[in-house]
Write a protein that holds these residues in place. Sequence first.
Motif, short mmCIF file in Angstrom:
data_model
loop_
_atom_site.label_atom_id
_atom_site.label_comp_id
_atom_site.label_asym_id
_atom_site.label_seq_id
_atom_site.Cartn_x
_atom_site.Cartn_y
_atom_site.Cartn_z
N GLY A 26 0.79 -1.23 0.00
CA GLY A 26 0.00 0.00 0.00
C GLY A 26 0.82 1.27 0.00
N ILE A 27 2.08 1.21 -0.45
CA ILE A 27 2.93 2.42 -0.47
C ILE A 27 3.47 2.67 -1.87
CG2 ILE A 27 3.60 2.27 1.96
CD1 ILE A 27 6.22 0.99 1.02
N SER A 28 2.73 2.24 -2.89
CA SER A 28 3.18 2.45 -4.27
C SER A 28 3.23 3.93 -4.64
CB SER A 28 2.27 1.70 -5.24
OG SER A 28 0.94 2.18 -5.11
N ALA A 29 2.41 4.73 -3.96
CA ALA A 29 2.37 6.17 -4.28
C ALA A 29 3.65 6.89 -3.87
CB ALA A 29 1.16 6.82 -3.61
N ILE A 30 4.38 6.34 -2.89
CA ILE A 30 5.59 7.01 -2.40
C ILE A 30 6.84 6.18 -2.66
CG2 ILE A 30 4.41 8.36 -0.64
CD1 ILE A 30 5.08 6.20 1.37
N THR A 31 6.72 5.03 -3.29
CA THR A 31 7.87 4.18 -3.57
C THR A 31 8.44 4.53 -4.95
OG1 THR A 31 6.84 2.44 -2.27
CG2 THR A 31 8.70 1.81 -3.64
N PRO A 32 9.73 4.83 -5.08
CA PRO A 32 10.30 5.13 -6.39
C PRO A 32 10.28 3.92 -7.30
CG PRO A 32 11.74 5.89 -4.62
CD PRO A 32 10.70 5.04 -3.99
N GLY A 33 9.87 4.13 -8.56
CA GLY A 33 9.86 3.06 -9.56
C GLY A 33 8.67 2.13 -9.47
N ALA A 34 7.77 2.30 -8.53
CA ALA A 34 6.61 1.41 -8.40
C ALA A 34 5.56 1.78 -9.43
CB ALA A 34 6.02 1.50 -7.00
N SER A 35 4.89 0.74 -9.94
CA SER A 35 3.84 0.98 -10.93
C SER A 35 2.62 1.52 -10.23
CB SER A 35 3.49 -0.33 -11.65
OG SER A 35 3.05 -1.29 -10.73
N ARG A 36 2.12 2.63 -10.72
CA ARG A 36 0.97 3.27 -10.10
C ARG A 36 -0.21 3.29 -11.07
NH1 ARG A 36 5.42 6.45 -9.34
NH2 ARG A 36 6.21 6.58 -7.19
N LYS A 37 -1.39 3.07 -10.53
CA LYS A 37 -2.60 3.16 -11.34
C LYS A 37 -3.03 4.61 -11.45
CE LYS A 37 -4.40 -1.40 -10.22
NZ LYS A 37 -5.54 -2.17 -9.64
N ARG A 38 -3.26 5.01 -12.66
CA ARG A 38 -3.67 6.40 -12.89
C ARG A 38 -5.12 6.60 -12.48
NH1 ARG A 38 -3.41 9.57 -18.71
NH2 ARG A 38 -3.92 11.64 -17.91
N LYS A 39 -5.36 7.61 -11.64
CA LYS A 39 -6.71 7.88 -11.19
C LYS A 39 -7.50 8.58 -12.29
CE LYS A 39 -5.67 8.30 -6.27
NZ LYS A 39 -5.75 9.20 -5.08
N LEU A 40 -8.73 8.09 -12.49
CA LEU A 40 -9.59 8.70 -13.49
C LEU A 40 -10.09 10.06 -13.01
CD1 LEU A 40 -11.70 5.57 -14.46
CD2 LEU A 40 -9.84 6.59 -15.77
N PRO A 41 -10.27 11.00 -13.93
CA PRO A 41 -10.80 12.31 -13.49
C PRO A 41 -12.24 12.17 -13.03
CG PRO A 41 -10.71 12.16 -15.89
CD PRO A 41 -10.02 10.94 -15.37
N PRO A 42 -12.71 13.06 -12.16
CA PRO A 42 -14.10 12.96 -11.68
C PRO A 42 -15.08 13.18 -12.81
CG PRO A 42 -13.07 15.03 -10.98
CD PRO A 42 -11.97 14.18 -11.56
N ALA A 43 -16.15 12.41 -12.78
CA ALA A 43 -17.16 12.49 -13.84
C ALA A 43 -17.89 13.83 -13.76
CB ALA A 43 -18.16 11.35 -13.69
N SER A 44 -18.22 14.36 -14.94
CA SER A 44 -18.93 15.64 -14.99
C SER A 44 -20.40 15.43 -14.68
CB SER A 44 -18.75 16.28 -16.36
OG SER A 44 -19.30 15.44 -17.37
N GLY A 45 -21.11 16.54 -14.50
CA GLY A 45 -22.53 16.46 -14.19
C GLY A 45 -23.36 15.90 -15.33
N GLU A 46 -22.95 16.17 -16.58
CA GLU A 46 -23.69 15.66 -17.74
C GLU A 46 -23.55 14.14 -17.85
OE1 GLU A 46 -22.36 17.72 -21.14
OE2 GLU A 46 -23.17 19.68 -20.53
N ASP A 47 -22.33 13.60 -17.61
CA ASP A 47 -22.13 12.15 -17.68
C ASP A 47 -22.95 11.44 -16.60
OD1 ASP A 47 -20.40 12.62 -19.73
OD2 ASP A 47 -18.59 12.57 -18.48
#
Length: 336
Positions: free
Chosen positions: A243-264
């Motif tokens: 659970g420390i991939s966000a702060i570990t150098p070289g670790a593969s991180r999943k890209r967070k999707l942008p928040p959905a808009s009101g129309e979607d």
Amino acid sequence: MVVFSKILEKEAEGAENFQPISVEKHLELDVDVGNLLAVDNNQFDGKLLKSNKEDYFLKLARDNTQILINHIWSCPIKKIDEVIMAELPPPRIVLPRMKRVPKPRALTKWEKFAKEKGIQKKKKAKLSWDAQLQKWIPMYGFKKVKAEKTKNWVLEVPQNSDPYEDQFKKNTAAKSENVAKNELQRLRNIAKARKIKVPRVGLTNPDVSSAKDLKAAVTVAKASTASLGKFQDKLPKEKDAKGISAITPGASRKRKLPPASGEDEKKEALTIVNDILNKRPKLDIDRVLTQRSQSTSSNQKVKSSEPTNKSKMAKKPKSGKGQKKGGKKSGGRKRR
């Protein structure tokens, strides 16, 4: 006379541009001054709408806006910094929000302690009188530092310390550590407000930090090398922290999707509602027929593979009637 007639013509042209403030309507507008909203329930004039649509809508919008402005200036008026302002009443219509109302900021340790003990914040003076220098000194800033240097030009060496140790350097180091400690506490307050677990890496204290925090610090330290921890040895039964991939150098991180808009979100909600309200089931007839034909053909193959005559089945081998192969034969070799 010619000049006078020209002046009258110009005034008549200017009067055409300025329309009257009072507007008459068959039905009064539903006005919510708090939301700056005006709803016109009157019917359109069909003849004027067909003859010139743009001019008709432009005139209608002007009249409705004039009625809304008249309601605004009927509110109590006050003057602030030579600007005339109208105090709007609270809104009458509750408008929906696309997102939730933001939660209040969490209290820091000191704010929580002060609230429990009833300590109130007092405004401190910017200057303080120094009896040694006989002048007013600011509480903070570069002038405060200069005053401290002139006042503390000599320092006493404590008894248990090294006599050759630089006391001025020691004081500056202690001050910088205090500043760093305050900054760390400020960052911890921000992390606590955002519900982030601390400490993760960096400062580790065996008396305060847990085994999980120490494991996370070791994993990040090993991955901080030039080879990203590829040639770092591991102890027996040592496991990497999770659970420390966000702060570990070289670790593969999943890209967070942008928040959905009101129309979607609106489109997704409408599709779900349409599926629920639609009573007719969506059936693919061709797919059902192909599945039916495949199931019947597979049943026919299974029946054809079964044997028809039971007599042709292989028989079981007979038993050996209890005789052993390695038993003694009857009769033996005669002796001479």
